[in-house]
Design an enzyme around this catalytic site. Structure first.
Site, PDB file in Angstrom:
ATOM      1  N   PRO A  81       0.852  -1.198   0.000  1.00 53.00           N
ATOM      2  CA  PRO A  81       0.000   0.000   0.000  1.00 53.00           C
ATOM      3  C   PRO A  81       0.891   1.253   0.000  1.00 53.00           C
ATOM      4  O   PRO A  81       1.263   1.769   1.045  1.00 53.00           O
ATOM      5  CB  PRO A  81      -0.788  -0.130   1.306  1.00 53.00           C
ATOM      6  CG  PRO A  81       0.109  -0.922   2.193  1.00 53.00           C
ATOM      7  CD  PRO A  81       0.910  -1.840   1.331  1.00 53.00           C
ATOM      8  N   ASP A 138       6.194   2.567   1.611  1.00 55.68           N
ATOM      9  CA  ASP A 138       5.249   1.537   2.037  1.00 55.68           C
ATOM     10  C   ASP A 138       4.558   2.036   3.308  1.00 55.68           C
ATOM     11  O   ASP A 138       5.205   2.201   4.358  1.00 55.68           O
ATOM     12  CB  ASP A 138       5.996   0.233   2.290  1.00 55.68           C
ATOM     13  CG  ASP A 138       5.060  -0.944   2.561  1.00 55.68           C
ATOM     14  OD1 ASP A 138       3.901  -0.708   2.938  1.00 55.68           O
ATOM     15  OD2 ASP A 138       5.510  -2.098   2.406  1.00 55.68           O
ATOM     16  N   HIS A 139       3.224   2.261   3.223  1.00 62.28           N
ATOM     17  CA  HIS A 139       2.502   2.821   4.361  1.00 62.28           C
ATOM     18  C   HIS A 139       2.368   1.824   5.511  1.00 62.28           C
ATOM     19  O   HIS A 139       1.986   2.199   6.627  1.00 62.28           O
ATOM     20  CB  HIS A 139       1.112   3.290   3.927  1.00 62.28           C
ATOM     21  CG  HIS A 139       0.764   4.659   4.429  1.00 62.28           C
ATOM     22  ND1 HIS A 139       0.977   5.054   5.728  1.00 62.28           N
ATOM     23  CD2 HIS A 139       0.217   5.734   3.808  1.00 62.28           C
ATOM     24  CE1 HIS A 139       0.575   6.289   5.893  1.00 62.28           C
ATOM     25  NE2 HIS A 139       0.119   6.749   4.743  1.00 62.28           N
ATOM     26  N   ARG A 140       2.668   0.570   5.274  1.00 60.60           N
ATOM     27  CA  ARG A 140       2.681  -0.398   6.369  1.00 60.60           C
ATOM     28  C   ARG A 140       3.894  -0.184   7.268  1.00 60.60           C
ATOM     29  O   ARG A 140       3.872  -0.514   8.463  1.00 60.60           O
ATOM     30  CB  ARG A 140       2.713  -1.831   5.821  1.00 60.60           C
ATOM     31  CG  ARG A 140       1.526  -2.231   4.981  1.00 60.60           C
ATOM     32  CD  ARG A 140       1.733  -3.601   4.354  1.00 60.60           C
ATOM     33  NE  ARG A 140       2.920  -3.611   3.487  1.00 60.60           N
ATOM     34  CZ  ARG A 140       3.364  -4.690   2.849  1.00 60.60           C
ATOM     35  NH1 ARG A 140       2.728  -5.860   3.001  1.00 60.60           N
ATOM     36  NH2 ARG A 140       4.418  -4.627   2.055  1.00 60.60           N
TER      37      ARG A 140
END
Length: 500
Positions: free
Chosen positions: A297, A470-472
């Site tokens: 994401p 990466d938004h994680r």
């Protein structure tokens, strides 16, 4: 007894390769760890050494053919058995067999056991592989595998009554292996008139050197052999532009030979559909980018930066040290320093254990556009390098970029990617993260723009930085902190001294 040499595991899950060229021929005597074939995987071109010594009995596959791991490449017979078979058929006792490219003393002392070698430079015995014969195989002189077998002496034909000479036969295309014999039979020189160029016709008896697998594949997909063109490169080397020029010539009405007498209209290729196979490097890139889009994401942020002071610092370094530092090398140094302040961006996500793996070492990937496609060679241990060493490492990668001949180890283990797509003439891009990494920083083109300095309008050198993360792994605050840190270093390179 004969032994089979199977295509080994080339690493990184690569299960197939394309035969580029054979370095030996049936009947040649080889030693352990001698390079016998050149193959192209999706990542690099390598020479494979034989794990056995003996006499080459058979070769499996032709140049351009795709083979898979575990398939037989060649068979090697025991030299004693081969000598016995030759002695039974020979009238005179043959001389000692010659090892292709290996001194006779080395050949006689070579063991016949297996070495377990997988790639060149790996094995359990001291390597006896000869020096790579580039000039012999790629630049005009045919290798042993390309040379025709000597014909057996034939009985003289019975005398016949004189007859009228037969009309000359029309020219026919011959294979590369048959060209020397065909030229000798015709009495014509090996190279035809220089008036025949790559933009005119394909010469069925020409044998021009072709180095790039991309050039060979492009010509093969269009139905002809690239070596039949007259190359415009050094020593007659056939370039990709030669193949493209020939294809453009074929698609124009002028490409129709003057002696054609048919009245049927010649169909134009302009509207024809072309199928391009997704294979080799393109297949690996497609799989990796698809995985990145599917699993990560991602979010993108960008920032316009005044890089005028960076160019001034580069000039000051040249004056002070007498050495040139590229702008990319200086920004790479800022990136490494930024990753030490924001180490979570130097991470990857372990989906199996649902953990963020934060890497201790910074292995900096440098995106490079090569003749084989987009590749990301890696500078391992960039965190331990000073600016000079980092500059030299980047320069070494740039020198290899045109032909994409990177070692397999140079294309693995990256933890963060730097992409200077400004060299392509674009300002910015929402790049795709190089899976399984967590972020990528893009550098746009650097151009002069109007800029406000001290409440006044001025002309400054401006660059756009784009950051995809990466938004994680982190939130926007961390990514923005890293991006603004790199921007401050570009705007004021002296500020980096505070963090050294």
């Amino acid at each position: 007894m004969s032994r089979e040499f199977l295509l080994p595991d080339l690493g990184e899950g690569l299960t197939e390769a394309e035969i580029v060229a054979w370095l030996v021929a049936p009947g040649d005597t080889i030693v352990i760890d001698q390079a016998v074939v050149e193959v192209e995987s999706a990542k690099s071109i390598v020479e494979l050494p034989s794990p056995y010594g003996g006499v080459v009995a058979s070769l499996f596959g032709e140049p351009g053919q795709i083979i898979h791991a575990g398939q037989v490449l060649l068979t090697v017979a025991d030299p004693a058995a081969a000598d016995a078979a030759d002695a039974a058929d020979a009238v005179d006792a043959p001389a000692a067999p010659a090892v292709v490219g290996v001194p006779a003393a080395m050949a006689t002392a070579a063991p016949t056991g297996g070495s377990g070698a997988v790639l060149v430079g790996y094995g359990t015995t001291e390597s006896t592989r000869p020096a790579r014969r580039v000039a012999a195989g790629r630049f005009g002189t045919p290798r042993a595998a390309d040379a025709p077998a000597p014909p057996k002496p034939a009985a003289p034909p019975a005398p016949t009554a004189p007859t009228a000479p037969a009309p000359p036969a029309p020219p026919v295309a011959v294979s590369r292996a048959e060209r020397p014999a065909a030229v000798a039979a015709s009495g014509s020189p090996a190279h035809v008139s220089p008036a025949i160029t790559s933009s005119s016709t394909v010469d069925p008896i020409r044998s021009s050197p072709v180095v790039s697998p991309i050039v060979r594949r492009l010509a093969r997909e269009k139905g002809f052999d690239a070596s039949m063109l007259a190359g415009s490169g050094r020593n007659g080397l056939v370039l990709r532009s030669d193949v493209e020029d020939h294809l453009r010539h074929l698609s124009t009405p002028a490409a129709v030979p003057a002696q054609r007498t048919t009245t049927a209209p010649v169909a134009s290729d302009a509207s024809a559909d072309i199928r391009i196979p997704i294979s080799g490097l393109r297949k690996v890139v497609s799989q990796r980018l698809t995985t990145s889009r599917r699993e990560i994401p991602e979010a993108t942020i960008w920032l316009d930066v005044d890089a005028t002071a960076l160019f001034a610092a580069r000039d000051q370094l040249l004056t002070a040290t007498g050495e040139r530092f590229s702008v990319t090398a200086l920004i790479a140094r800022f990136v490494v320093a930024g990753l030490r302040l924001y180490p979570v961006l130097n991470s990857s996500v372990d989906t199996a254990s649902q953990e963020i793996l934060q890497h201790g070492a910074v292995n900096l990937g440098i995106a490079a556009q090569t003749s084989r496609g987009l590749m990301v060679p890696v500078i391992h241990g960039a965190h331990a390098m000073n600016t000079r060493r980092l500059r030299d490492a980047i320069a070494a990668l740039v020198a290899q970029s045109p032909d994409g001949t990177f070692a397999p180890s140079a294309l693995t283990g990256g933890t963060f990617t730097l992409n200077n797509f400004g060299s392509l003439g674009v300002d910015g891009s929402a790049a795709i993260i190089n899976h399984p990494e967590a972020a990528i920083l893009g550098i746009g083109r650097m151009i002069e723009r109007p800029w406000v300095v001290d409440h006044e309008l001025a002309v400054r050198t401006v660059v756009e930085l784009s950051m995809v993360f990466d938004h994680r792994v982190c939130d926007g605050g961390t990514a923005a902190g890293f991006l603004t840190y790199v921007a401050r270093c570009i705007e004021n390179p002296v500020s980096l001294l505070a963090d050294l």
